[in-house]
Design a protein around this motif. Sequence first.
Motif, PDB file in Angstrom:
ATOM      1  N   TYR A  34      37.287  -4.333  57.811  1.00  0.00           N
ATOM      2  CA  TYR A  34      38.086  -3.149  58.128  1.00  0.00           C
ATOM      3  C   TYR A  34      39.571  -3.496  58.178  1.00  0.00           C
ATOM      4  O   TYR A  34      40.410  -2.730  57.695  1.00  0.00           O
ATOM      5  CB  TYR A  34      37.640  -2.550  59.466  1.00  0.00           C
ATOM      6  N   SER A  35      39.887  -4.644  58.746  1.00  0.00           N
ATOM      7  CA  SER A  35      41.282  -5.057  58.841  1.00  0.00           C
ATOM      8  C   SER A  35      41.902  -5.270  57.466  1.00  0.00           C
ATOM      9  O   SER A  35      43.037  -4.849  57.216  1.00  0.00           O
ATOM     10  CB  SER A  35      41.402  -6.349  59.654  1.00  0.00           C
ATOM     11  N   ALA A  38      42.441  -1.896  55.913  1.00  0.00           N
ATOM     12  CA  ALA A  38      43.585  -1.220  56.528  1.00  0.00           C
ATOM     13  C   ALA A  38      44.904  -1.797  55.997  1.00  0.00           C
ATOM     14  O   ALA A  38      45.845  -1.042  55.723  1.00  0.00           O
ATOM     15  CB  ALA A  38      43.523  -1.348  58.049  1.00  0.00           C
ATOM     16  N   MET A  52      48.350   4.120  61.577  1.00  0.00           N
ATOM     17  CA  MET A  52      47.408   4.223  62.700  1.00  0.00           C
ATOM     18  C   MET A  52      46.134   3.431  62.415  1.00  0.00           C
ATOM     19  O   MET A  52      45.589   2.781  63.316  1.00  0.00           O
ATOM     20  CB  MET A  52      47.080   5.681  62.985  1.00  0.00           C
ATOM     21  N   LEU A  53      45.670   3.468  61.166  1.00  0.00           N
ATOM     22  CA  LEU A  53      44.483   2.683  60.813  1.00  0.00           C
ATOM     23  C   LEU A  53      44.746   1.185  60.992  1.00  0.00           C
ATOM     24  O   LEU A  53      43.897   0.452  61.492  1.00  0.00           O
ATOM     25  CB  LEU A  53      44.072   2.974  59.366  1.00  0.00           C
ATOM     26  N   GLY A  55      47.002  -0.105  63.008  1.00  0.00           N
ATOM     27  CA  GLY A  55      47.111  -0.338  64.453  1.00  0.00           C
ATOM     28  C   GLY A  55      45.750  -0.434  65.111  1.00  0.00           C
ATOM     29  O   GLY A  55      45.539  -1.256  66.010  1.00  0.00           O
ATOM     30  N   LEU A  56      44.813   0.398  64.657  1.00  0.00           N
ATOM     31  CA  LEU A  56      43.454   0.340  65.189  1.00  0.00           C
ATOM     32  C   LEU A  56      42.811  -1.004  64.863  1.00  0.00           C
ATOM     33  O   LEU A  56      42.128  -1.587  65.699  1.00  0.00           O
ATOM     34  CB  LEU A  56      42.612   1.484  64.622  1.00  0.00           C
ATOM     35  N   ALA A  57      43.055  -1.484  63.662  1.00  0.00           N
ATOM     36  CA  ALA A  57      42.513  -2.795  63.280  1.00  0.00           C
ATOM     37  C   ALA A  57      43.070  -3.888  64.187  1.00  0.00           C
ATOM     38  O   ALA A  57      42.329  -4.763  64.647  1.00  0.00           O
ATOM     39  CB  ALA A  57      42.847  -3.099  61.818  1.00  0.00           C
ATOM     40  N   ALA A  59      44.239  -3.525  67.239  1.00  0.00           N
ATOM     41  CA  ALA A  59      43.686  -3.357  68.586  1.00  0.00           C
ATOM     42  C   ALA A  59      42.249  -3.840  68.652  1.00  0.00           C
ATOM     43  O   ALA A  59      41.810  -4.403  69.661  1.00  0.00           O
ATOM     44  CB  ALA A  59      43.770  -1.890  68.989  1.00  0.00           C
ATOM     45  N   TRP A  60      41.509  -3.615  67.590  1.00  0.00           N
ATOM     46  CA  TRP A  60      40.110  -4.033  67.545  1.00  0.00           C
ATOM     47  C   TRP A  60      40.011  -5.552  67.598  1.00  0.00           C
ATOM     48  O   TRP A  60      39.153  -6.109  68.274  1.00  0.00           O
ATOM     49  CB  TRP A  60      39.486  -3.497  66.280  1.00  0.00           C
TER      50      TRP A  60
END
Length: 73
Positions: A34-35, A38, A52-53, A55-57, A59-60
């Motif tokens: 996913y990272s 992204a 945002m995608l 950033g979510l990566a 944070a994950w």
Amino acid sequence: MSMERVRREVFKGQDVKGAHRSGSEGAALAVIGYSVLAWVLYALDTNPVTGMLLGLAGAWIANPVSPSQHLTR
């Protein structure tokens, strides 16, 4: 809360090597995949959604807690 108390309550007196790990290789592959996706999307089309995608990566990766751990307690 002391670390000894946490160890005692979580591991119930067992000293198991690697018992603190709750994920699997498949979960790690999903996070890394996913990272990478992204990053590629962000590089190809920089906009707020791909930001945002990405950033979510981040944070994950920074907070690797499985959803099941949030439900316990």
